[in-house]
Design an enzyme around this catalytic site. Structure first.
Site, PDB file in Angstrom:
ATOM      1  N   HIS A 144      -2.785   1.552   8.459  1.00 42.68           N
ATOM      2  CA  HIS A 144      -3.872   0.761   7.877  1.00 42.68           C
ATOM      3  C   HIS A 144      -3.936  -0.574   8.599  1.00 42.68           C
ATOM      4  O   HIS A 144      -2.908  -1.223   8.806  1.00 42.68           O
ATOM      5  CB  HIS A 144      -3.622   0.556   6.377  1.00 42.68           C
ATOM      6  CG  HIS A 144      -4.454  -0.529   5.773  1.00 42.68           C
ATOM      7  ND1 HIS A 144      -5.837  -0.516   5.809  1.00 42.68           N
ATOM      8  CD2 HIS A 144      -4.117  -1.681   5.139  1.00 42.68           C
ATOM      9  CE1 HIS A 144      -6.292  -1.601   5.218  1.00 42.68           C
ATOM     10  NE2 HIS A 144      -5.276  -2.336   4.806  1.00 42.68           N
ATOM     11  N   HIS A 192      -6.817  -4.145   9.747  1.00 40.89           N
ATOM     12  CA  HIS A 192      -8.003  -4.934   9.392  1.00 40.89           C
ATOM     13  C   HIS A 192      -8.814  -5.280  10.642  1.00 40.89           C
ATOM     14  O   HIS A 192      -8.940  -6.457  10.989  1.00 40.89           O
ATOM     15  CB  HIS A 192      -7.587  -6.239   8.693  1.00 40.89           C
ATOM     16  CG  HIS A 192      -6.887  -6.073   7.385  1.00 40.89           C
ATOM     17  ND1 HIS A 192      -6.277  -7.121   6.707  1.00 40.89           N
ATOM     18  CD2 HIS A 192      -6.704  -4.977   6.595  1.00 40.89           C
ATOM     19  CE1 HIS A 192      -5.759  -6.677   5.574  1.00 40.89           C
ATOM     20  NE2 HIS A 192      -5.984  -5.378   5.497  1.00 40.89           N
ATOM     21  N   HIS A 252     -12.808  -4.340   3.835  1.00 35.13           N
ATOM     22  CA  HIS A 252     -11.353  -4.510   3.834  1.00 35.13           C
ATOM     23  C   HIS A 252     -10.725  -4.056   5.156  1.00 35.13           C
ATOM     24  O   HIS A 252     -10.058  -4.830   5.821  1.00 35.13           O
ATOM     25  CB  HIS A 252     -10.746  -3.753   2.638  1.00 35.13           C
ATOM     26  CG  HIS A 252      -9.259  -3.774   2.575  1.00 35.13           C
ATOM     27  ND1 HIS A 252      -8.547  -3.358   1.480  1.00 35.13           N
ATOM     28  CD2 HIS A 252      -8.315  -4.135   3.472  1.00 35.13           C
ATOM     29  CE1 HIS A 252      -7.252  -3.485   1.699  1.00 35.13           C
ATOM     30  NE2 HIS A 252      -7.089  -3.947   2.916  1.00 35.13           N
ATOM     31  N   GLU A 279     -18.422   9.589  22.945  1.00 36.70           N
ATOM     32  CA  GLU A 279     -17.071  10.160  23.046  1.00 36.70           C
ATOM     33  C   GLU A 279     -16.284  10.042  21.736  1.00 36.70           C
ATOM     34  O   GLU A 279     -15.238  10.665  21.583  1.00 36.70           O
ATOM     35  CB  GLU A 279     -16.319   9.544  24.225  1.00 36.70           C
ATOM     36  CG  GLU A 279     -16.961  10.022  25.509  1.00 36.70           C
ATOM     37  CD  GLU A 279     -16.080   9.941  26.731  1.00 36.70           C
ATOM     38  OE1 GLU A 279     -14.848   9.914  26.601  1.00 36.70           O
ATOM     39  OE2 GLU A 279     -16.661   9.894  27.823  1.00 36.70           O
ATOM     40  N   GLU A 302       0.836  -1.212   0.000  1.00 32.24           N
ATOM     41  CA  GLU A 302       0.000   0.000   0.000  1.00 32.24           C
ATOM     42  C   GLU A 302       0.871   1.263   0.000  1.00 32.24           C
ATOM     43  O   GLU A 302       0.422   2.320   0.453  1.00 32.24           O
ATOM     44  CB  GLU A 302      -0.945   0.016   1.221  1.00 32.24           C
ATOM     45  CG  GLU A 302      -1.937  -1.121   1.309  1.00 32.24           C
ATOM     46  CD  GLU A 302      -3.099  -1.067   0.296  1.00 32.24           C
ATOM     47  OE1 GLU A 302      -3.110  -0.156  -0.554  1.00 32.24           O
ATOM     48  OE2 GLU A 302      -3.951  -1.961   0.357  1.00 32.24           O
TER      49      GLU A 302
END
Ligand code: 2HA
Ligand code: ZN
Length: 286
Positions: free
Chosen positions: A148, A150, A219, A178, A124
């Protein structure tokens, strides 16, 4: 001092590298990094990179990037490796992550440290570098971390809710008010897209101009922050709210007692938050 050699500062002895490793490990322990899932980058401060020059390779080849990133040209980034496991980060850091340098045009990079054994930066990388550039510009240099992961609950939610920024934001704010303090700007949502592409990178950039967090539907989640703590905290908060959301909708026959838009507005006044009104719409109107 005369006669004394200056000690070479080593990457792995720095607080930043230790913070990078700790964050990766924490994500693994949260269950967000099955197999080689997820990736992390950190835009180094000039001083941090300068202090490590002696520990960097000088002869690494330049590799072309698919885009030209003028606003982060010449900068150094810590990056996790493609196909590497966050689970192994602390055990074998020099294999699991590396430091890359961008050339003066922002059109190529080279690996100056780590990613040993022919490693490559995360798949990525376009999403990370392009969003690092966007966040550097929109936060006037404050943001340095792009992460990033999952996390299961927010992924599950992206199979259930309409893929709209307003809906995800409002549902998560309601279920855990919150959240509105952690991401007062809301969250963006992208449909499922092919991972690792310039397209997912570009669409994320459009949303990251406005948000610090973007759902990659079916994803994972993509976040940005000014520190490891804030980026991790943002990931953690969104995922926890999604968890509570799913728990509450899984109880049959009970009405959920969620706070009203007016109550959220009152909380915003009390904490001086600027909650965009588009997220406090009357749900019946959509
Ligand atoms: O495998 O998470 O999105 C790394 C990824 C790609
Ligand atoms: Zn992923």
């Amino acid at each position: 001092m005369a006669g004394k050699e200056k000690a070479v500062m080593k990457v792995l002895d720095t607080e930043t590298a230790q913070g990078f490793i700790r964050m990766s490990e924490d994500g693994w322990h949260q269950g967000w990094h099955e197999c080689h899932g997820g990736n992390l980058t950190y835009r180094m401060k000039k001083r941090e990179a300068d202090n490590l020059r002696e520990d960097f390779r000088k002869d690494a080849p330049w590799l072309t990037l698919p885009v030209r990133l003028k606003s982060i040209a010449g900068e150094f980034f810590m990056v996790t490796g493609s196909g590497k496991f966050m689970r192994n980060m602390a055990l074998d850091p020099a294999d699991s992550f590396g430091i890359i340098e961008l050339n003066e045009e922002g059109s190529a990079y080279r690996i100056v440290w780590g990613l040993e054994n022919m490693g490559k930066p995360t798949s990525e990388l376009p999403a990370h570098l392009m969003n690092q550039e966007v966040k550097k510009l929109v936060t006037e240099g404050r943001h340095r971390v792009v992460y990033h992961a999952h996390p299961a609950n927010i992924i599950a939610l992206s199979f259930l809710l309409p893929l709209r920024d307003e809906i995800f934001t409002r549902e998560l704010w309601e279920i855990m008010p919150e959240c509105a303090m952690t991401f007062p700007g809301g969250i963006g949502v992208l449909p499922w897209m092919i991972p690792g592409t310039k397209e997912i990178a570009q669409r994320s950039c459009e949303l990251m101009k406005e948000y610090d967090v973007v759902v990659w539907a079916q994803h994972g989640l993509f976040v940005s922050g000014d520190s490891f703590d804030h980026a991790f905290g943002l990931m953690h908060t969104v995922e926890k709210a999604a968890d509570i959301y799913l728990k509450t909708i899984s109880v049959p026959g009970r009405e959920r007692l969620i706070p009203s838009a007016q109550e959220l507005r009152e909380m915003a006044t009390r904490f001086r938050l600027k909650l965009p009104e588009k997220f406090l719409y009357n749900k019946d109107c959509i």
